[in-house]
Design an enzyme around this catalytic site. Structure first.
Site, PDB file in Angstrom:
ATOM      1  N   CYS A  29      48.346  35.296  32.288  1.00 39.05           N
ATOM      2  CA  CYS A  29      47.802  34.738  33.531  1.00 39.05           C
ATOM      3  C   CYS A  29      47.157  33.374  33.258  1.00 39.05           C
ATOM      4  O   CYS A  29      46.098  33.306  32.623  1.00 39.05           O
ATOM      5  CB  CYS A  29      46.792  35.724  34.110  1.00 39.05           C
ATOM      6  SG  CYS A  29      45.746  35.078  35.413  1.00 39.05           S
ATOM      7  N   CYS A  32      43.614  32.896  34.484  1.00 43.03           N
ATOM      8  CA  CYS A  32      42.715  33.736  33.670  1.00 43.03           C
ATOM      9  C   CYS A  32      42.318  32.991  32.392  1.00 43.03           C
ATOM     10  O   CYS A  32      41.160  33.049  31.967  1.00 43.03           O
ATOM     11  CB  CYS A  32      43.391  35.042  33.275  1.00 43.03           C
ATOM     12  SG  CYS A  32      43.838  36.111  34.641  1.00 43.03           S
TER      13      CYS A  32
END
Length: 104
Positions: A29, A32
């Site tokens: 991600c 993230c």
């Protein structure tokens, strides 16, 4: 330094009744990965006031399911064993602090 939570350690922290901040993330991600250093900074700044860490959703699914995490990054703020607030998406340190400070 932010803790690396597992399902077990996250549950223990939440059940302690302390203020707990968990960043739900995954290695694949992009947002993230950008949020990671921000969470680390938050953890260093508030280490003596809250339990702050990260939980990899690919390695731990119980806490993810229990809290209905549908998108990442998601940051949950717990107080007295319950979800008190949440942030979804890539947010700033100021945004994280704005949600954390009222809980301290």
């Amino acid at each position: 330094m932010a803790l690396q939570f597992t399902d077990q350690t996250a549950k223990e922290a939440i059940e302690s009744g302390k203020v707990v901040v968990i960043d739900f993330w995954a290695t694949w991600c992009g947002p993230c990965m950008k949020l990671g250093p921000v969470v680390e900074e938050l953890a260093e700044k508030y280490a003596d006031k809250a339990v702050i860490g990260k939980l990899n959703i690919d390695e731990n699914d119980e806490v993810v399911a229990e809290n209905s995490i549908r998108s990442i990054p998601t940051v949950l703020y717990f107080k007295d064993g319950k979800v008190a607030d949440r942030s979804v998406g890539l947010v700033s340190l100021a945004d994280l602090e704005a949600k954390l400070l009222p809980l301290l």
